[in-house]
Design a protein around this motif. Sequence first.
Motif, mmCIF file in Angstrom:
data_model
loop_
_atom_site.group_PDB
_atom_site.id
_atom_site.type_symbol
_atom_site.label_atom_id
_atom_site.label_comp_id
_atom_site.label_asym_id
_atom_site.label_seq_id
_atom_site.Cartn_x
_atom_site.Cartn_y
_atom_site.Cartn_z
ATOM 1 N N TYR A 47 -40.420 -19.829 -10.630
ATOM 2 C CA TYR A 47 -41.360 -20.955 -10.648
ATOM 3 C C TYR A 47 -41.217 -21.832 -9.403
ATOM 4 O O TYR A 47 -41.330 -23.060 -9.467
ATOM 5 N N VAL A 48 -40.960 -21.197 -8.275
ATOM 6 C CA VAL A 48 -40.938 -21.866 -6.973
ATOM 7 C C VAL A 48 -42.057 -21.261 -6.129
ATOM 8 O O VAL A 48 -42.119 -20.043 -5.967
ATOM 9 N N SER A 49 -42.926 -22.103 -5.589
ATOM 10 C CA SER A 49 -44.024 -21.610 -4.763
ATOM 11 C C SER A 49 -43.476 -20.953 -3.499
ATOM 12 O O SER A 49 -42.752 -21.588 -2.729
ATOM 13 N N ASP A 52 -44.712 -22.966 0.001
ATOM 14 C CA ASP A 52 -44.243 -24.294 0.406
ATOM 15 C C ASP A 52 -42.957 -24.725 -0.281
ATOM 16 O O ASP A 52 -42.467 -25.833 -0.058
ATOM 17 N N GLY A 53 -42.378 -23.849 -1.120
ATOM 18 C CA GLY A 53 -41.098 -24.164 -1.754
ATOM 19 C C GLY A 53 -41.174 -25.181 -2.868
ATOM 20 O O GLY A 53 -40.140 -25.661 -3.344
ATOM 21 N N PHE A 54 -42.390 -25.517 -3.322
ATOM 22 C CA PHE A 54 -42.524 -26.503 -4.397
ATOM 23 C C PHE A 54 -41.957 -25.959 -5.703
ATOM 24 O O PHE A 54 -42.255 -24.841 -6.107
ATOM 25 N N HIS A 55 -41.114 -26.768 -6.361
ATOM 26 C CA HIS A 55 -40.496 -26.379 -7.629
ATOM 27 C C HIS A 55 -41.357 -26.902 -8.788
ATOM 28 O O HIS A 55 -41.395 -28.110 -9.046
ATOM 29 N N VAL A 56 -42.052 -25.994 -9.447
ATOM 30 C CA VAL A 56 -42.888 -26.359 -10.585
ATOM 31 C C VAL A 56 -41.989 -26.752 -11.752
ATOM 32 O O VAL A 56 -40.980 -26.092 -12.022
ATOM 33 N N ARG A 57 -42.341 -27.829 -12.435
ATOM 34 C CA ARG A 57 -41.513 -28.278 -13.560
ATOM 35 C C ARG A 57 -41.531 -27.251 -14.689
ATOM 36 O O ARG A 57 -42.598 -26.784 -15.112
ATOM 37 N N ILE A 58 -40.369 -26.892 -15.167
ATOM 38 C CA ILE A 58 -40.243 -25.918 -16.254
ATOM 39 C C ILE A 58 -39.336 -26.478 -17.347
ATOM 40 O O ILE A 58 -38.683 -27.510 -17.162
ATOM 41 N N SER A 60 -36.588 -25.664 -20.942
ATOM 42 C CA SER A 60 -35.327 -24.985 -21.251
ATOM 43 C C SER A 60 -35.507 -23.481 -21.412
ATOM 44 O O SER A 60 -34.646 -22.697 -20.999
ATOM 45 N N ALA A 61 -36.623 -23.048 -21.986
ATOM 46 C CA ALA A 61 -36.842 -21.612 -22.193
ATOM 47 C C ALA A 61 -36.836 -20.870 -20.863
ATOM 48 O O ALA A 61 -36.192 -19.823 -20.718
ATOM 49 N N GLU A 62 -37.536 -21.427 -19.861
ATOM 50 C CA GLU A 62 -37.591 -20.785 -18.551
ATOM 51 C C GLU A 62 -36.230 -20.830 -17.845
ATOM 52 O O GLU A 62 -35.812 -19.854 -17.222
ATOM 53 N N PHE A 63 -35.537 -21.946 -17.956
ATOM 54 C CA PHE A 63 -34.222 -22.057 -17.327
ATOM 55 C C PHE A 63 -33.228 -21.072 -17.950
ATOM 56 O O PHE A 63 -32.456 -20.425 -17.243
ATOM 57 N N TYR A 64 -33.251 -20.950 -19.257
ATOM 58 C CA TYR A 64 -32.316 -20.039 -19.922
ATOM 59 C C TYR A 64 -32.618 -18.582 -19.560
ATOM 60 O O TYR A 64 -31.693 -17.791 -19.323
ATOM 61 N N ASN A 65 -33.894 -18.228 -19.517
ATOM 62 C CA ASN A 65 -34.256 -16.862 -19.131
ATOM 63 C C ASN A 65 -33.843 -16.568 -17.692
ATOM 64 O O ASN A 65 -33.502 -15.437 -17.337
ATOM 65 N N MET A 66 -33.862 -17.598 -16.877
ATOM 66 C CA MET A 66 -33.529 -17.461 -15.469
ATOM 67 C C MET A 66 -32.007 -17.360 -15.250
ATOM 68 O O MET A 66 -31.543 -16.564 -14.433
ATOM 69 N N LEU A 67 -31.250 -18.143 -15.997
ATOM 70 C CA LEU A 67 -29.810 -18.258 -15.743
ATOM 71 C C LEU A 67 -28.959 -17.238 -16.489
ATOM 72 O O LEU A 67 -28.008 -16.688 -15.933
ATOM 73 N N PHE A 68 -29.266 -17.005 -17.742
ATOM 74 C CA PHE A 68 -28.414 -16.127 -18.546
ATOM 75 C C PHE A 68 -28.698 -14.652 -18.246
ATOM 76 O O PHE A 68 -29.855 -14.253 -18.092
ATOM 77 N N ASP A 129 -35.802 -30.901 -21.925
ATOM 78 C CA ASP A 129 -37.214 -30.532 -21.856
ATOM 79 C C ASP A 129 -38.035 -31.792 -21.634
ATOM 80 O O ASP A 129 -38.137 -32.642 -22.524
ATOM 81 N N PHE A 130 -38.629 -31.917 -20.436
ATOM 82 C CA PHE A 130 -39.407 -33.113 -20.117
ATOM 83 C C PHE A 130 -40.657 -33.218 -20.990
ATOM 84 O O PHE A 130 -41.183 -34.313 -21.210
ATOM 85 N N SER A 131 -41.117 -32.089 -21.510
ATOM 86 C CA SER A 131 -42.331 -32.093 -22.339
ATOM 87 C C SER A 131 -42.124 -32.805 -23.668
ATOM 88 O O SER A 131 -43.089 -33.164 -24.343
ATOM 89 N N PHE A 132 -40.860 -33.023 -24.068
ATOM 90 C CA PHE A 132 -40.566 -33.708 -25.329
ATOM 91 C C PHE A 132 -40.283 -35.182 -25.029
ATOM 92 O O PHE A 132 -39.163 -35.565 -24.676
ATOM 93 N N ILE A 133 -41.320 -36.013 -25.115
ATOM 94 C CA ILE A 133 -41.226 -37.465 -24.864
ATOM 95 C C ILE A 133 -40.487 -37.731 -23.557
ATOM 96 O O ILE A 133 -39.551 -38.532 -23.486
ATOM 97 N N GLY A 134 -40.882 -37.043 -22.509
ATOM 98 C CA GLY A 134 -40.322 -37.289 -21.188
ATOM 99 C C GLY A 134 -38.843 -36.979 -21.059
ATOM 100 O O GLY A 134 -38.154 -37.570 -20.208
ATOM 101 N N GLY A 135 -38.340 -36.037 -21.869
ATOM 102 C CA GLY A 135 -36.923 -35.694 -21.804
ATOM 103 C C GLY A 135 -36.020 -36.871 -22.114
ATOM 104 O O GLY A 135 -34.878 -36.934 -21.652
ATOM 105 N N SER A 136 -36.522 -37.812 -22.906
ATOM 106 C CA SER A 136 -35.804 -39.072 -23.118
ATOM 107 C C SER A 136 -34.531 -38.906 -23.934
ATOM 108 O O SER A 136 -34.408 -38.028 -24.783
ATOM 109 N N LEU A 137 -33.585 -39.786 -23.632
ATOM 110 C CA LEU A 137 -32.279 -39.794 -24.282
ATOM 111 C C LEU A 137 -32.348 -40.552 -25.594
ATOM 112 O O LEU A 137 -32.590 -41.755 -25.625
#
Length: 282
Positions: A47-49, A52-58, A60-68, A129-137
């Motif tokens: 998910y990096v263009s 221009d190297g722009f990092h599209v916001r993703i 937890s599902a995408e991060f986990y698939n990417m890292l593990f 996950d930023f999609s859940f109320i802005g990733g708020s604490l």
Amino acid sequence: MAFEWFKRKAQNITTSTDDKKDVPKGLWHQTPSGKVVEHDELKKNNYVSPEDGFHVRIGSAEFYNMLFDDSKFKELDAKVESVDMLNFVDTKPYVDRLKEVKAKTKLTDSIRNAVGKVNGTEMVISCMDFSFIGGSLGSVMGEKIKRAVDYCIKHKLPYMIICQSGGARMQEATFSLMQLAKVQSKLAQLSEAKLPYIAYLCDPTFGGITASFAMTADIIMAEPSALIGFAGPRVIRETIGRDLPEGFQTSEFLQEKGFLDFIVKRTEIKDKVSKTVEMLMA
């Protein structure tokens, strides 16, 4: 004939929606600089263009698939959910807001815990996950991080938090702010157990997250051009009465001032994390 389509309409002859050649939604993505990239190509490039190297916001599902490794992981504490402890109401009741965002995102809160192997090294990763109320604490984020740290200590595993948040969740008021002390005390226990903690800061990372555990990791990494700070630039400008430096609050600016250890492209994060953990666990 030029007006043949009138006859088709009069005879109720229409083209089936199945036969239309419209471009499917989400097939292309346009970056802020105007570059257009095919979705499949974007996905293959973490998910990096490519242009221009722009990092599209993703999330937890995408991060986990990417890292593990092989995208295989075990989710921890999946049933811990946010509740309305204060019967809070702003533009709508908090309980209704929670129902809506849970239905929309299929998440139970703004963070998930998972354990798996990253280039063969087993570790625990908490991802916001930023999609859940802005990733708020809120209270659930604090509790999930606490449980993740307990799991690491019990199994002697390294820990990583992927941060992307607007800060504390106002609908939980003091309960939200209490999580800062709760998380920091658990991370102190992780340090006493001589287990490493890595933070990876994404766009945006703000508020109480930045003021606490995002900036207290053994190694602090960030995505290129991520916005990281406590308050927004307008608030800071009005408070100090001065113009802010160019690039203020970007990850590059913060690294220059010594707040970050590394700026790591998402395409390189898996190798960087595994090598860092291997070094710290030696």
